[in-house]
Design a protein around this motif. Structure first.
Motif, PDB file in Angstrom:
ATOM      1  N   TYR A  11       1.371  -3.310   1.416  1.00 10.94           N
ATOM      2  CA  TYR A  11       0.139  -3.718   1.940  1.00 10.94           C
ATOM      3  C   TYR A  11      -1.135  -2.857   1.507  1.00 10.94           C
ATOM      4  CZ  TYR A  11       3.344  -6.428   5.036  1.00 10.94           C
ATOM      5  OH  TYR A  11       4.333  -7.102   5.903  1.00 10.94           O
ATOM      6  N   ASP A  54       9.704   3.289  12.471  1.00 13.09           N
ATOM      7  CA  ASP A  54      10.786   2.506  11.509  1.00 13.09           C
ATOM      8  C   ASP A  54      10.051   2.681  10.108  1.00 13.09           C
ATOM      9  OD1 ASP A  54      12.807   0.184  11.501  1.00 13.09           O
ATOM     10  OD2 ASP A  54      11.135  -0.319  10.090  1.00 13.09           O
ATOM     11  N   LEU A  75       3.538  -9.562  13.696  1.00 15.27           N
ATOM     12  CA  LEU A  75       2.079 -10.113  13.347  1.00 15.27           C
ATOM     13  C   LEU A  75       1.801 -11.128  12.230  1.00 15.27           C
ATOM     14  CD1 LEU A  75       0.262  -6.859  13.881  1.00 15.27           C
ATOM     15  CD2 LEU A  75       0.582  -8.720  15.729  1.00 15.27           C
ATOM     16  N   THR A  78       1.209  -0.612  11.170  1.00 15.57           N
ATOM     17  CA  THR A  78      -0.235  -0.492  10.871  1.00 15.57           C
ATOM     18  C   THR A  78      -0.417   1.045  10.447  1.00 15.57           C
ATOM     19  OG1 THR A  78      -2.316  -0.199  11.899  1.00 15.57           O
ATOM     20  CG2 THR A  78      -0.812   0.482  13.288  1.00 15.57           C
ATOM     21  N   ARG A 130      -3.544   2.413  10.703  1.00 15.86           N
ATOM     22  CA  ARG A 130      -4.698   2.776  11.436  1.00 15.86           C
ATOM     23  C   ARG A 130      -4.779   3.030  12.728  1.00 15.86           C
ATOM     24  NH1 ARG A 130      -8.517  -1.172   8.144  1.00 15.86           N
ATOM     25  NH2 ARG A 130      -7.130  -2.132   6.839  1.00 15.86           N
TER      26      ARG A 130
HETATM   27  N1  LIG Z   1      13.886  -4.901   7.783  1.00 18.59           N
HETATM   28  C1  LIG Z   1      13.060  -5.967   6.996  1.00 18.59           C
HETATM   29  O1  LIG Z   1      13.503  -6.482   6.051  1.00 18.59           O
HETATM   30  C2  LIG Z   1      11.680  -5.244   6.920  1.00 18.59           C
HETATM   31  C3  LIG Z   1      10.861  -6.206   6.189  1.00 18.59           C
HETATM   32  C4  LIG Z   1       9.158  -5.956   6.631  1.00 18.59           C
HETATM   33  C5  LIG Z   1       8.983  -5.088   7.680  1.00 18.59           C
HETATM   34  N2  LIG Z   1       9.963  -4.183   8.324  1.00 18.59           N
HETATM   35  C6  LIG Z   1       9.618  -3.090   9.151  1.00 18.59           C
HETATM   36  O2  LIG Z   1       8.781  -3.798  10.088  1.00 18.59           O
HETATM   37  C7  LIG Z   1       7.327  -3.301  10.391  1.00 18.59           C
HETATM   38  C8  LIG Z   1       6.490  -4.444  10.690  1.00 18.59           C
HETATM   39  O3  LIG Z   1       6.326  -5.363   9.928  1.00 18.59           O
HETATM   40  P1  LIG Z   1       5.222  -5.442   8.696  1.00 18.59           P
HETATM   41  O4  LIG Z   1       4.342  -4.147   8.812  1.00 18.59           O
HETATM   42  O5  LIG Z   1       5.603  -6.010   7.597  1.00 18.59           O
HETATM   43  O6  LIG Z   1       4.411  -6.568   9.508  1.00 18.59           O
HETATM   44  P2  LIG Z   1       3.303  -6.992  10.869  1.00 18.59           P
HETATM   45  O7  LIG Z   1       3.642  -5.859  11.766  1.00 18.59           O
HETATM   46  O8  LIG Z   1       3.484  -8.400  11.382  1.00 18.59           O
HETATM   47  O9  LIG Z   1       1.831  -6.763  10.319  1.00 18.59           O
HETATM   48  C9  LIG Z   1       1.244  -5.812   9.398  1.00 18.59           C
HETATM   49  C10 LIG Z   1      -0.062  -6.138   9.111  1.00 18.59           C
HETATM   50  O10 LIG Z   1      -0.818  -6.401  10.204  1.00 18.59           O
HETATM   51  C11 LIG Z   1      -1.960  -5.638  10.414  1.00 18.59           C
HETATM   52  N3  LIG Z   1      -2.220  -5.113  11.851  1.00 18.59           N
HETATM   53  C12 LIG Z   1      -1.599  -4.268  12.490  1.00 18.59           C
HETATM   54  N4  LIG Z   1      -2.066  -4.260  13.956  1.00 18.59           N
HETATM   55  C13 LIG Z   1      -3.286  -5.066  13.642  1.00 18.59           C
HETATM   56  C14 LIG Z   1      -4.244  -5.487  14.614  1.00 18.59           C
HETATM   57  N5  LIG Z   1      -4.023  -5.088  15.847  1.00 18.59           N
HETATM   58  N6  LIG Z   1      -5.040  -6.201  14.385  1.00 18.59           N
HETATM   59  C15 LIG Z   1      -5.251  -6.619  13.057  1.00 18.59           C
HETATM   60  N7  LIG Z   1      -4.414  -6.699  12.195  1.00 18.59           N
HETATM   61  C16 LIG Z   1      -3.401  -5.811  12.366  1.00 18.59           C
HETATM   62  C17 LIG Z   1      -1.511  -4.364   9.420  1.00 18.59           C
HETATM   63  O11 LIG Z   1      -2.771  -3.693   9.085  1.00 18.59           O
HETATM   64  P3  LIG Z   1      -2.925  -2.482   8.250  1.00 18.59           P
HETATM   65  O12 LIG Z   1      -1.828  -2.183   7.247  1.00 18.59           O
HETATM   66  O13 LIG Z   1      -4.250  -2.443   7.661  1.00 18.59           O
HETATM   67  O14 LIG Z   1      -3.014  -1.352   9.336  1.00 18.59           O
HETATM   68  C18 LIG Z   1      -0.869  -4.847   8.464  1.00 18.59           C
HETATM   69  O15 LIG Z   1      -1.398  -5.481   7.451  1.00 18.59           O
HETATM   70  C19 LIG Z   1       6.998  -2.747   8.814  1.00 18.59           C
HETATM   71  O16 LIG Z   1       6.137  -1.610   9.024  1.00 18.59           O
HETATM   72  C20 LIG Z   1       8.388  -2.102   8.375  1.00 18.59           C
HETATM   73  O17 LIG Z   1       8.839  -0.838   9.156  1.00 18.59           O
HETATM   74  C21 LIG Z   1      11.138  -4.302   8.052  1.00 18.59           C
END
Ligand SMILES: NC(=O)c1ccc[n+]([C@@H]2O[C@H](COP(=O)([O-])OP(=O)(O)OC[C@H]3O[C@@H](n4cnc5c(N)ncnc54)[C@H](OP(=O)(O)O)[C@@H]3O)[C@@H](O)[C@H]2O)c1
Length: 334
Positions: A27, A51, A211, A284, A286
Protein backbone atom coordinates in the motif's frame (compact mmCIF):
# COMPACT_ATOMS: atom_id res chain seq x y z
CA UNK A 1 -6.94 -1.27 25.67
CA UNK A 2 -9.02 -4.33 26.40
CA UNK A 3 -7.48 -7.79 26.25
CA UNK A 4 -8.64 -11.19 25.04
CA UNK A 5 -7.23 -14.64 25.61
CA UNK A 6 -5.65 -16.24 22.56
CA UNK A 7 -7.55 -19.51 22.13
CA UNK A 8 -7.10 -21.38 25.46
CA UNK A 9 -3.44 -20.48 25.84
CA UNK A 10 -3.57 -18.03 28.75
CA UNK A 11 -1.92 -15.39 26.50
CA UNK A 12 -3.56 -11.96 26.84
CA UNK A 13 -3.65 -10.17 23.50
CA UNK A 14 -4.93 -6.67 22.82
CA UNK A 15 -8.52 -6.85 21.55
CA UNK A 16 -7.30 -4.86 18.53
CA UNK A 17 -3.98 -5.97 17.04
CA UNK A 18 -1.73 -4.27 14.51
CA UNK A 19 -1.20 -5.37 10.91
CA UNK A 20 2.26 -4.28 9.79
CA UNK A 21 2.23 -5.30 6.12
CA UNK A 22 1.46 -1.83 4.73
CA UNK A 23 4.50 -0.36 6.50
CA UNK A 24 6.75 -2.02 3.93
CA UNK A 25 4.62 -3.52 1.17
CA UNK A 26 1.44 -3.41 -0.89
CA UNK A 27 0.00 0.00 0.00
CA UNK A 28 1.90 3.02 -1.26
CA UNK A 29 5.32 4.36 -0.41
CA UNK A 30 6.92 3.18 2.85
CA UNK A 31 7.82 5.77 5.48
CA UNK A 32 10.08 3.93 7.96
CA UNK A 33 10.31 6.86 10.36
CA UNK A 34 6.53 7.12 10.78
CA UNK A 35 6.19 3.33 10.83
CA UNK A 36 8.73 3.00 13.67
CA UNK A 37 6.89 5.75 15.58
CA UNK A 38 3.65 3.87 14.98
CA UNK A 39 5.16 0.66 16.41
CA UNK A 40 6.39 2.57 19.44
CA UNK A 41 2.96 4.21 19.78
CA UNK A 42 1.34 0.75 19.67
CA UNK A 43 3.32 -0.12 22.78
CA UNK A 44 2.05 3.05 24.49
CA UNK A 45 -1.53 1.97 23.72
CA UNK A 46 -0.93 -1.59 24.92
CA UNK A 47 -1.42 -3.00 21.41
CA UNK A 48 0.72 -6.10 21.83
CA UNK A 49 -0.43 -8.35 18.97
CA UNK A 50 1.64 -7.55 15.87
CA UNK A 51 1.32 -9.24 12.52
CA UNK A 52 3.90 -9.61 9.76
CA UNK A 53 5.04 -12.21 7.18
CA UNK A 54 8.27 -13.16 5.46
CA UNK A 55 6.86 -12.15 2.05
CA UNK A 56 6.10 -8.54 3.08
CA UNK A 57 8.77 -6.78 1.02
CA UNK A 58 10.84 -9.98 1.08
CA UNK A 59 11.73 -9.81 4.76
CA UNK A 60 12.10 -6.03 4.99
CA UNK A 61 8.94 -5.76 7.12
CA UNK A 62 10.29 -8.28 9.65
CA UNK A 63 13.59 -6.39 9.79
CA UNK A 64 11.78 -3.08 10.38
CA UNK A 65 9.69 -4.56 13.20
CA UNK A 66 12.76 -6.06 14.87
CA UNK A 67 13.97 -2.54 15.69
CA UNK A 68 11.12 -2.07 18.16
CA UNK A 69 10.52 -5.73 18.94
CA UNK A 70 13.99 -6.57 20.23
CA UNK A 71 14.19 -3.91 22.99
CA UNK A 72 10.57 -4.67 23.99
CA UNK A 73 10.46 -8.43 23.48
CA UNK A 74 8.44 -9.22 26.65
CA UNK A 75 5.73 -6.70 25.73
CA UNK A 76 4.96 -7.95 22.21
CA UNK A 77 3.30 -11.09 20.89
CA UNK A 78 4.71 -11.45 17.40
CA UNK A 79 3.03 -13.36 14.61
CA UNK A 80 4.68 -14.06 11.27
CA UNK A 81 4.00 -16.35 8.31
CA UNK A 82 5.74 -18.51 5.75
CA UNK A 83 4.65 -20.11 2.49
CA UNK A 84 4.72 -17.49 -0.26
CA UNK A 85 7.87 -17.62 -2.37
CA UNK A 86 8.95 -15.82 -5.53
CA UNK A 87 10.20 -17.45 -8.69
CA UNK A 88 13.79 -16.40 -9.04
CA UNK A 89 13.80 -15.50 -5.33
CA UNK A 90 13.30 -11.81 -5.97
CA UNK A 91 10.69 -9.26 -7.08
CA UNK A 92 7.47 -7.86 -5.66
CA UNK A 93 4.91 -10.48 -4.64
CA UNK A 94 2.12 -7.89 -4.71
CA UNK A 95 2.76 -6.30 -8.09
CA UNK A 96 4.44 -7.98 -11.03
CA UNK A 97 6.35 -10.77 -9.25
CA UNK A 98 5.50 -14.41 -9.79
CA UNK A 99 4.63 -15.91 -6.43
CA UNK A 100 4.02 -19.56 -5.59
CA UNK A 101 3.24 -21.52 -2.43
CA UNK A 102 5.78 -23.71 -0.71
CA UNK A 103 4.63 -25.19 2.60
CA UNK A 104 6.89 -28.23 2.36
CA UNK A 105 8.68 -29.45 5.51
CA UNK A 106 12.02 -28.65 3.83
CA UNK A 107 11.11 -25.02 3.18
CA UNK A 108 9.48 -24.57 6.61
CA UNK A 109 12.78 -25.47 8.29
CA UNK A 110 14.59 -22.83 6.23
CA UNK A 111 11.84 -20.19 6.38
CA UNK A 112 11.68 -20.21 10.18
CA UNK A 113 15.43 -19.65 10.43
CA UNK A 114 15.18 -16.76 7.97
CA UNK A 115 12.37 -15.11 9.95
CA UNK A 116 14.09 -15.60 13.33
CA UNK A 117 17.25 -14.03 11.92
CA UNK A 118 15.43 -11.01 10.50
CA UNK A 119 13.28 -10.51 13.61
CA UNK A 120 16.42 -11.02 15.75
CA UNK A 121 14.57 -13.18 18.28
CA UNK A 122 14.84 -16.80 19.44
CA UNK A 123 11.17 -17.82 19.31
CA UNK A 124 8.23 -16.72 17.17
CA UNK A 125 5.03 -16.51 19.21
CA UNK A 126 2.59 -17.46 16.46
CA UNK A 127 3.70 -18.97 13.16
CA UNK A 128 1.17 -19.21 10.35
CA UNK A 129 1.20 -21.14 7.10
CA UNK A 130 0.26 -18.21 4.86
CA UNK A 131 -1.61 -20.47 2.43
CA UNK A 132 -2.29 -24.19 2.05
CA UNK A 133 0.15 -25.77 -0.40
CA UNK A 134 -1.86 -27.54 -3.12
CA UNK A 135 1.01 -29.99 -3.64
CA UNK A 136 1.58 -31.01 -0.01
CA UNK A 137 -0.94 -32.71 2.30
CA UNK A 138 -1.81 -30.24 5.08
CA UNK A 139 -0.93 -32.94 7.60
CA UNK A 140 2.72 -32.79 6.45
CA UNK A 141 2.85 -29.02 6.70
CA UNK A 142 1.38 -29.05 10.21
CA UNK A 143 3.60 -31.97 11.24
CA UNK A 144 6.67 -29.93 10.29
CA UNK A 145 5.32 -26.89 12.14
CA UNK A 146 4.75 -29.05 15.24
CA UNK A 147 8.44 -30.05 15.10
CA UNK A 148 9.34 -26.37 15.37
CA UNK A 149 7.34 -26.14 18.61
CA UNK A 150 9.36 -29.04 20.04
CA UNK A 151 12.57 -27.31 18.98
CA UNK A 152 11.47 -24.09 20.73
CA UNK A 153 11.51 -22.05 17.52
CA UNK A 154 7.80 -21.25 17.57
CA UNK A 155 5.18 -21.31 20.29
CA UNK A 156 1.79 -21.59 18.58
CA UNK A 157 0.56 -22.69 15.15
CA UNK A 158 -1.70 -20.75 12.81
CA UNK A 159 -3.18 -21.19 9.35
CA UNK A 160 -4.42 -18.59 6.91
CA UNK A 161 -7.18 -18.83 4.29
CA UNK A 162 -7.80 -22.56 4.57
CA UNK A 163 -11.04 -24.47 4.12
CA UNK A 164 -13.02 -26.05 6.96
CA UNK A 165 -11.98 -29.47 5.67
CA UNK A 166 -8.27 -28.62 5.81
CA UNK A 167 -8.64 -26.95 9.19
CA UNK A 168 -10.12 -30.15 10.65
CA UNK A 169 -7.35 -32.27 9.11
CA UNK A 170 -4.71 -29.89 10.45
CA UNK A 171 -6.23 -29.80 13.92
CA UNK A 172 -6.11 -33.60 14.11
CA UNK A 173 -2.30 -33.40 13.85
CA UNK A 174 -1.63 -30.53 16.29
CA UNK A 175 -3.78 -27.82 17.94
CA UNK A 176 -4.13 -24.82 15.65
CA UNK A 177 -4.29 -21.74 17.84
CA UNK A 178 -5.40 -19.16 15.29
CA UNK A 179 -6.88 -18.95 11.84
CA UNK A 180 -6.22 -15.73 9.95
CA UNK A 181 -8.51 -15.08 6.99
CA UNK A 182 -10.06 -12.06 5.34
CA UNK A 183 -13.15 -10.80 7.14
CA UNK A 184 -14.82 -7.43 6.92
CA UNK A 185 -18.13 -5.86 6.00
CA UNK A 186 -17.21 -6.47 2.37
CA UNK A 187 -15.77 -10.01 2.75
CA UNK A 188 -18.09 -12.29 4.67
CA UNK A 189 -17.37 -15.74 3.22
CA UNK A 190 -16.04 -17.05 6.54
CA UNK A 191 -19.37 -16.55 8.32
CA UNK A 192 -20.97 -19.73 7.00
CA UNK A 193 -18.53 -22.44 7.95
CA UNK A 194 -15.12 -21.18 9.04
CA UNK A 195 -16.01 -18.86 11.89
CA UNK A 196 -18.34 -21.37 13.61
CA UNK A 197 -15.65 -24.05 13.21
CA UNK A 198 -12.97 -21.91 14.89
CA UNK A 199 -15.40 -21.40 17.76
CA UNK A 200 -16.13 -25.14 17.96
CA UNK A 201 -12.40 -25.94 18.06
CA UNK A 202 -11.71 -23.27 20.70
CA UNK A 203 -9.45 -21.28 18.37
CA UNK A 204 -9.01 -17.55 17.86
CA UNK A 205 -10.13 -16.12 14.54
CA UNK A 206 -7.94 -13.26 13.29
CA UNK A 207 -9.65 -11.22 10.56
CA UNK A 208 -7.19 -9.66 8.16
CA UNK A 209 -8.13 -6.58 6.14
CA UNK A 210 -10.97 -5.69 8.55
CA UNK A 211 -11.12 -2.27 6.86
CA UNK A 212 -11.43 -3.88 3.42
CA UNK A 213 -7.89 -2.63 2.74
CA UNK A 214 -8.96 0.91 3.61
CA UNK A 215 -12.07 1.07 1.41
CA UNK A 216 -14.68 1.04 4.17
CA UNK A 217 -12.77 3.66 6.19
CA UNK A 218 -13.84 6.15 3.49
CA UNK A 219 -10.64 8.20 3.50
CA UNK A 220 -8.69 6.55 0.72
CA UNK A 221 -8.24 8.55 -2.49
CA UNK A 222 -8.86 5.57 -4.75
CA UNK A 223 -8.45 7.61 -7.93
CA UNK A 224 -4.83 8.44 -7.17
CA UNK A 225 -3.52 5.02 -6.13
CA UNK A 226 -0.05 4.47 -7.57
CA UNK A 227 0.21 1.67 -10.15
CA UNK A 228 2.52 -0.04 -7.64
CA UNK A 229 -0.29 -0.10 -5.06
CA UNK A 230 -1.62 -3.64 -4.83
CA UNK A 231 -5.19 -2.37 -4.58
CA UNK A 232 -5.11 -0.71 -8.00
CA UNK A 233 -5.38 -4.16 -9.58
CA UNK A 234 -8.12 -5.55 -7.35
CA UNK A 235 -11.66 -5.74 -8.78
CA UNK A 236 -13.24 -3.79 -5.91
CA UNK A 237 -11.17 -0.76 -6.80
CA UNK A 238 -12.29 -0.65 -10.40
CA UNK A 239 -15.31 0.31 -12.54
CA UNK A 240 -18.82 -0.58 -11.44
CA UNK A 241 -17.57 -2.27 -8.24
CA UNK A 242 -15.66 0.83 -7.19
CA UNK A 243 -18.71 2.97 -7.87
CA UNK A 244 -20.84 0.70 -5.64
CA UNK A 245 -18.22 0.54 -2.92
CA UNK A 246 -17.68 4.28 -2.74
CA UNK A 247 -21.43 4.82 -2.32
CA UNK A 248 -21.56 2.09 0.31
CA UNK A 249 -18.58 3.56 2.18
CA UNK A 250 -20.07 7.07 2.10
CA UNK A 251 -23.37 5.78 3.52
CA UNK A 252 -21.49 3.78 6.14
CA UNK A 253 -19.56 6.92 7.10
CA UNK A 254 -22.86 8.73 7.70
CA UNK A 255 -23.92 5.97 10.08
CA UNK A 256 -20.58 6.24 11.89
CA UNK A 257 -21.00 10.00 12.23
CA UNK A 258 -24.45 9.51 13.76
CA UNK A 259 -22.77 7.28 16.35
CA UNK A 260 -19.96 9.81 16.99
CA UNK A 261 -17.25 7.44 15.84
CA UNK A 262 -15.19 7.10 12.67
CA UNK A 263 -16.09 4.64 9.89
CA UNK A 264 -12.88 2.71 10.61
CA UNK A 265 -13.86 2.36 14.28
CA UNK A 266 -17.36 1.23 13.34
CA UNK A 267 -16.03 -1.30 10.82
CA UNK A 268 -13.59 -2.79 13.35
CA UNK A 269 -16.25 -2.83 16.09
CA UNK A 270 -18.66 -4.62 13.72
CA UNK A 271 -16.09 -7.36 13.02
CA UNK A 272 -15.30 -7.77 16.73
CA UNK A 273 -19.00 -8.03 17.57
CA UNK A 274 -19.51 -11.09 15.34
CA UNK A 275 -18.00 -13.61 17.77
CA UNK A 276 -16.14 -13.53 21.08
CA UNK A 277 -13.15 -15.43 19.63
CA UNK A 278 -12.22 -12.64 17.18
CA UNK A 279 -9.11 -10.44 17.35
CA UNK A 280 -8.78 -8.19 14.27
CA UNK A 281 -5.47 -6.79 13.04
CA UNK A 282 -6.23 -3.52 11.20
CA UNK A 283 -3.19 -2.39 9.26
CA UNK A 284 -1.68 1.06 9.40
CA UNK A 285 1.63 2.86 9.14
CA UNK A 286 0.40 6.02 10.84
CA UNK A 287 0.09 6.92 14.54
CA UNK A 288 -3.12 8.83 13.83
CA UNK A 289 -4.92 5.78 12.45
CA UNK A 290 -3.47 3.48 15.11
CA UNK A 291 -4.93 5.65 17.86
CA UNK A 292 -8.26 5.83 16.07
CA UNK A 293 -8.40 2.06 15.55
CA UNK A 294 -7.56 1.38 19.19
CA UNK A 295 -10.71 3.36 20.05
CA UNK A 296 -12.86 0.74 18.31
CA UNK A 297 -12.92 -1.27 21.54
CA UNK A 298 -15.22 1.36 23.04
CA UNK A 299 -17.74 1.48 20.19
CA UNK A 300 -20.95 -0.31 21.06
CA UNK A 301 -23.31 -1.52 18.39
CA UNK A 302 -27.01 -1.76 19.08
CA UNK A 303 -29.46 -4.12 17.37
CA UNK A 304 -30.65 -1.30 15.11
CA UNK A 305 -27.05 -0.55 14.06
CA UNK A 306 -26.62 -4.14 12.84
CA UNK A 307 -29.92 -3.84 10.98
CA UNK A 308 -28.92 -0.53 9.39
CA UNK A 309 -25.61 -2.05 8.27
CA UNK A 310 -27.37 -5.08 6.74
CA UNK A 311 -29.70 -2.64 4.97
CA UNK A 312 -26.74 -0.72 3.50
CA UNK A 313 -25.13 -3.93 2.27
CA UNK A 314 -28.41 -4.89 0.59
CA UNK A 315 -28.74 -1.44 -0.96
CA UNK A 316 -25.21 -1.58 -2.42
CA UNK A 317 -24.66 -5.28 -3.21
CA UNK A 318 -22.30 -4.97 -6.20
CA UNK A 319 -19.14 -5.21 -4.07
CA UNK A 320 -17.15 -7.42 -6.44
CA UNK A 321 -14.66 -10.22 -5.82
CA UNK A 322 -11.98 -9.62 -3.20
CA UNK A 323 -9.14 -10.90 -5.39
CA UNK A 324 -8.29 -10.95 -9.06
CA UNK A 325 -7.47 -14.32 -10.67
CA UNK A 326 -3.78 -13.74 -9.87
CA UNK A 327 -4.35 -13.90 -6.09
CA UNK A 328 -7.44 -16.10 -6.10
CA UNK A 329 -5.50 -19.13 -7.29
CA UNK A 330 -3.71 -19.24 -3.93
CA UNK A 331 -6.87 -19.43 -1.84
CA UNK A 332 -7.60 -22.94 -0.56
CA UNK A 333 -10.73 -24.19 -2.33
CA UNK A 334 -10.68 -27.92 -1.61
N1 LIG B 1 -3.03 -13.65 5.81
C1 LIG B 1 -3.10 -12.95 4.70
O1 LIG B 1 -3.13 -13.49 3.59
C2 LIG B 1 -3.12 -11.44 4.79
C3 LIG B 1 -3.50 -10.67 3.69
C4 LIG B 1 -3.54 -9.28 3.83
C5 LIG B 1 -3.20 -8.69 5.03
N2 LIG B 1 -2.79 -9.46 6.10
C6 LIG B 1 -2.44 -8.87 7.40
O2 LIG B 1 -3.57 -8.17 7.89
C7 LIG B 1 -3.23 -6.83 8.20
C8 LIG B 1 -4.42 -5.92 7.99
O3 LIG B 1 -4.89 -5.98 6.67
P1 LIG B 1 -4.61 -4.83 5.59
O4 LIG B 1 -3.59 -3.91 6.12
O5 LIG B 1 -4.35 -5.51 4.31
O6 LIG B 1 -6.02 -4.11 5.43
P2 LIG B 1 -6.92 -3.22 6.40
O7 LIG B 1 -6.48 -3.35 7.78
O8 LIG B 1 -8.31 -3.57 6.07
O9 LIG B 1 -6.68 -1.76 5.83
C9 LIG B 1 -5.43 -1.13 5.79
C10 LIG B 1 -5.61 0.17 5.06
O10 LIG B 1 -6.51 0.99 5.79
C11 LIG B 1 -5.94 2.24 6.10
N3 LIG B 1 -6.38 2.61 7.46
C12 LIG B 1 -6.04 2.02 8.61
N4 LIG B 1 -6.66 2.62 9.65
C13 LIG B 1 -7.40 3.62 9.12
C14 LIG B 1 -8.25 4.61 9.67
N5 LIG B 1 -8.48 4.67 10.98
N6 LIG B 1 -8.84 5.49 8.84
C15 LIG B 1 -8.63 5.43 7.50
N7 LIG B 1 -7.85 4.52 6.91
C16 LIG B 1 -7.23 3.61 7.72
C17 LIG B 1 -4.44 2.02 6.03
O11 LIG B 1 -3.82 3.24 5.70
P3 LIG B 1 -2.26 3.53 5.88
O12 LIG B 1 -1.55 2.39 5.18
O13 LIG B 1 -2.08 4.82 5.21
O14 LIG B 1 -1.95 3.55 7.31
C18 LIG B 1 -4.33 0.97 4.92
O15 LIG B 1 -4.33 1.60 3.67
C19 LIG B 1 -2.03 -6.54 7.28
O16 LIG B 1 -1.27 -5.45 7.74
C20 LIG B 1 -1.30 -7.86 7.32
O17 LIG B 1 -0.48 -7.94 8.48
C21 LIG B 1 -2.77 -10.83 5.98
Amino acid sequence: MKYKELAKTGEKLSAVGLGCMGMSAAYGTPDDTESLSTLQYALDFGINFWDTADIYANGVNEELISKVLVPNRDKIFIATKFGFRLRGGDGNAFVGGEAYIDASPKWIKQAVENSLKRLKIETIDLYYAHRVDPNIPIEETVGAMAELVKEGKIRYLGLSECTAEDLRKAYAIHPITALQSEYSLLSRDVEKEILPLTKELGMTFVPFAPLSRGLIANKLDVNSLASTDFRANLPRYQGEYLDNNQKLSAAFAELAESKSCSPAQLAIAWVMAQSDNIIPIPGTKRRKYLEENAGAVDVELKKEDFETIEGLLKKYPNIGPRYSARENKFVDKK
